[in-house]
Scaffold this active site. Structure first.
Site, PDB file in Angstrom:
ATOM      1  CB  CYS A  90     -20.519-102.441  -7.531  1.00  9.40           C
ATOM      2  SG  CYS A  90     -20.183-103.453  -6.077  1.00  9.40           S
ATOM      3  CB  CYS A 187     -14.257-107.728  -8.491  1.00 13.45           C
ATOM      4  SG  CYS A 187     -16.061-107.550  -8.654  1.00 13.45           S
TER       5      CYS A 187
END
Length: 346
Positions: A90, A187
């Site tokens: 990410c 997340c």
């Protein structure tokens, strides 16, 4: 400068934005809409922070690009019998890739995040350094950022310790963060386990053999993606001494187990090696194999098949698919991906 701050509503990004604003910069907040739980709660929190600071807030739809780039990588890597690191992926492709470009399109001169890391120069090249707070240092997760991006990035918390950040947040009028539980999770996994997430996304229930390193069948499994290197519990193989997962064979759908001594390796093969700074071979320095691994002295060399890292002392539970970050003291100079089961590298 005009600085875009990636904001989540947590103490680090909020304090980073406040600190940059106090330094006289024009700060804009950027919140990424992602396919993760509790997005509306996050948006409400980050909106409150932006209002408190008096800064514009941009909501950026990253749902599809995140799915295509991070979640698909996460799923496919596990199904190949390897262990991904979605945060590193990410950071490379999303936060310091697509989002940084979007910030620039909005007129931002720099992009900032709340990472505990620093940027210094080596000659005329920017290089990542560990954060001043060794317990919170997050440079490992930044090991795949493209070097040419570093000149556009700021880490306003890099010189601070976590306690200083909490104190500074209160000083700047940002209250209530000490009562919040700090997230340590990936997340999109904040409300379920890896196995459950993979099952929800079509992880195949493919039974196979659990074998030892000599090929003897000791049991059965119901999907290699349910196991990790170094795992001890849940194997269902009684013995006088514990068994551990030492490798996952995606080609043959096997979980390979061994005793503790078989988890230790002194050399590993690497692929997709990248250098933030030009270095001559062989290279000697410190290699960190996962986020909580104590960096160990090692040498990196070229081989006919690619790259090899050899440690001064054997390392435990080295995991294919994970990232090896190369350090010279506190400077992050390169990285590679652990390419093949470690026992094949010795």
């Amino acid at each position: 400068m005009k600085i875009g701050m990636a904001m989540s509503g947590g103490v680090d990004s909020s304090t980073g934005a406040a600190l940059l604003r106090r330094q006289g910069h024009e700060v804009h907040g950027f919140f990424m809409r992602l396919p993760v739980p509790n997005q509306e709660d996050q948006i409400r929190r980050v909106g409150q922070v932006a209002d408190m600071l008096g800064i514009p807030l941009h909501l950026v739809d990253m749902d599809q690009v995140f799915t295509d780039t991070v979640i698909d990588y996460f799923l496919s890597t596990y199904q190949d019998g390897q262990t991904p690191n979605p945060c590193i992926r990410c950071n490379r492709e999303i936060k310091f890739g697509s989002l940084l470009d979007i910030m620039q399109e909005h007129g931002m001169e720099r992009g900032a995040t709340g990472h505990y890391a620093r940027i210094a120069t080596d000659g005329d090249r920017p290089v990542i350094r560990r954060g001043r707070d060794q317990r919170k240092d997050q440079s490992y997760f930044l090991c795949r950022i493209r070097p040419e991006r570093l000149s556009r990035i700021l880490f306003p918390l890099g010189e601070l310790h976590k306690k200083q950040v909490y104190d500074l947040a209160e000083e700047l009028g940002l209250s209530g963060f000490r009562q919040q539980k700090e997230s340590q999770d990936v997340c999109f996994l904040s409300h379920c386990s890896v196995a459950e997430f993979l099952r929800q996304h079509g992880g195949p229930e493919l039974p196979g053999d659990i074998v030892d390193t000599r090929g003897r069948v000791l049991g059965t499994h119901r999907g290699i993606w349910k196991y990790t290197i170094g795992q001890r519990r849940g194997l269902g193989i009684p013995d006088a001494t514990p068994w551990y997962v030492v490798a996952l064979d995606g080609r043959h759908n096997q979980v390979i187990v061994g005793k503790d001594e078989e988890l230790w390796r002194q050399s590993i093969d690497l692929c997709q090696v990248e250098w933030a700074l030009a270095r001559t071979m062989p290279w000697e320095g410190l290699i960190q194999l996962r986020s909580r691994h104590q960096p160990a002295p090692a040498t990196v060399t070229r081989t006919p098949r690619g790259w090899r890292a050899t440690f001064q002392s054997p390392q435990r539970a080295i995991t294919p698919g994970q990232f090896a970050a190369f350090y010279e003291e506190d400077r992050l100079v390169g990285s590679g991906i652990i390419a093949i089961p470690p026992e094949s590298s010795t």
